[in-house]
Design a protein around this motif. Sequence first.
Motif, PDB file in Angstrom:
ATOM      1  N   GLY A 233       0.819  -1.211   0.000  1.00 21.65           N
ATOM      2  CA  GLY A 233       0.000   0.000   0.000  1.00 21.65           C
ATOM      3  C   GLY A 233       0.850   1.257   0.000  1.00 21.65           C
ATOM      4  O   GLY A 233       2.050   1.223  -0.289  1.00 21.65           O
ATOM      5  N   ASP A 234       0.207   2.347   0.347  1.00 16.23           N
ATOM      6  CA  ASP A 234       0.862   3.659   0.353  1.00 16.23           C
ATOM      7  C   ASP A 234       1.798   3.736   1.573  1.00 16.23           C
ATOM      8  O   ASP A 234       1.340   3.892   2.713  1.00 16.23           O
ATOM      9  N   LYS A 235       3.111   3.638   1.271  1.00 10.42           N
ATOM     10  CA  LYS A 235       4.122   3.532   2.342  1.00 10.42           C
ATOM     11  C   LYS A 235       4.029   4.706   3.339  1.00 10.42           C
ATOM     12  O   LYS A 235       4.069   4.500   4.550  1.00 10.42           O
ATOM     13  N   GLU A 236       3.878   5.916   2.761  1.00 11.03           N
ATOM     14  CA  GLU A 236       3.864   7.103   3.623  1.00 11.03           C
ATOM     15  C   GLU A 236       2.699   7.031   4.618  1.00 11.03           C
ATOM     16  O   GLU A 236       2.868   7.256   5.817  1.00 11.03           O
ATOM     17  N   LYS A 237       1.500   6.674   4.085  1.00  7.55           N
ATOM     18  CA  LYS A 237       0.321   6.599   4.956  1.00  7.55           C
ATOM     19  C   LYS A 237       0.455   5.465   5.968  1.00  7.55           C
ATOM     20  O   LYS A 237       0.131   5.629   7.142  1.00  7.55           O
ATOM     21  N   ILE A 238       0.952   4.325   5.501  1.00  8.43           N
ATOM     22  CA  ILE A 238       1.103   3.170   6.409  1.00  8.43           C
ATOM     23  C   ILE A 238       2.045   3.552   7.557  1.00  8.43           C
ATOM     24  O   ILE A 238       1.747   3.315   8.729  1.00  8.43           O
ATOM     25  N   GLU A 239       3.181   4.178   7.197  1.00  6.55           N
ATOM     26  CA  GLU A 239       4.164   4.521   8.237  1.00  6.55           C
ATOM     27  C   GLU A 239       3.604   5.572   9.197  1.00  6.55           C
ATOM     28  O   GLU A 239       3.857   5.514  10.398  1.00  6.55           O
TER      29      GLU A 239
ATOM     30  N   ILE B  67       5.662  -3.283   0.611  1.00  3.97           N
ATOM     31  CA  ILE B  67       5.735  -2.981  -0.829  1.00  3.97           C
ATOM     32  C   ILE B  67       4.959  -1.701  -1.061  1.00  3.97           C
ATOM     33  O   ILE B  67       3.743  -1.641  -0.837  1.00  3.97           O
ATOM     34  N   ASP B  68       5.675  -0.662  -1.509  1.00  4.64           N
ATOM     35  CA  ASP B  68       5.049   0.649  -1.694  1.00  4.64           C
ATOM     36  C   ASP B  68       4.241   0.671  -2.989  1.00  4.64           C
ATOM     37  O   ASP B  68       4.718   0.254  -4.043  1.00  4.64           O
TER      38      ASP B  68
END
Length: 299
Positions: free
Chosen positions: A49-55, A71-72
């Motif tokens: 998914g969306d790496k920035e949002k997940i983090e 996996i971004d």
Amino acid sequence: MIRDLTELLREAKNRPIRKMAVAAAEDEHVLKALQEAVKEEIIIPLLVGDKEKIERIARSIGFSLDGVELIDNREGEAVSARIAVAQVKNGKADILMKGFVSTGDLLKAVLDKELGLRTAQLLSHVAFFESPYYHKIFCVTDVAMNIAPGLDAKAQIICNAVEACRGIGIENPKVAVAAAVETVNPKMEATVHAAQLKEMNRKGLLGGCIVDGPFAIDIAVNREAARHKGIGGEVAGDCDVILAPDIEAGNMFYKALNFLGGAASAAVVMGASAPVVLTSRSDDERSKLRSIALAALIS
Ligand code: COD
């Protein structure tokens, strides 16, 4: 045999740890459930998914992603679903989980003829419940995938539910075919299907279960109600599986149990090459965690 849904967690902790690909993991409830499942050593997540949002979400709930594979993908949730499905198909994960993606988009990726997780079996959703008003856990199917199953589809839906029951130690489950009444009425398809499914099982076409019906829900789950209406047999008042006539009836029953009936639930899609955790967006993290444990036990 699992007697209440919290046992799913205890049991899953005693099994080998599974790898689970999460489609569109940018969801707080999903990440909280994963955080708990990782702590309990039930699964190793593979986030898509969306790496920035997940983090960002992970930071806000104190979930350390150190060592977690991610996996971004910024091309939308439907693409995340396809990438997560590919991880399972390629053997990099044993279980698939729905994150912040619509059920339709996830199921389309799962059903893709070339890239998906199809087998010769029909895929169907099995939701287990623990209710304060029932003496054991039971499941309802299909409340989320097959919209208006015909007779053959219902037979396969029963077989999938039987397999899920076996996965958690319920051998020879008792299947109640739900309808509005207890008698066969040619104008009510569910009652006609009930009689046909009972006959199919009598001929050994379903296997490993006891089928009875048509039953109104009170007959399926309450021995007193069954006795009062003069209905005997092993299934009435003691069913392990309730076969819903269609997605509308099943889904309303599922939501009513959870939101009005004080029930706890755990659900999984059966029939694919790997179990799929397909909880509803409105399910809380405990429900998602129980579903992860259920999938880990079945996988
Ligand atoms: N098992 C195996 N194969 C299937 C199944 C199934 N349950 N359903 C469809 N297929 C196959 C068909 O045979 C066909 O080859 C291909 O998939 C496409 O079939 P369609 O055109 O019927 O499928 P779609 O992609 O239009 O829809 C399939 C869905 C599962 C997405 C659809 O049935 C659906 O929307 N179900 C309800 C999902 C939902 O909204 N749930 C809400 C509650 S959370």
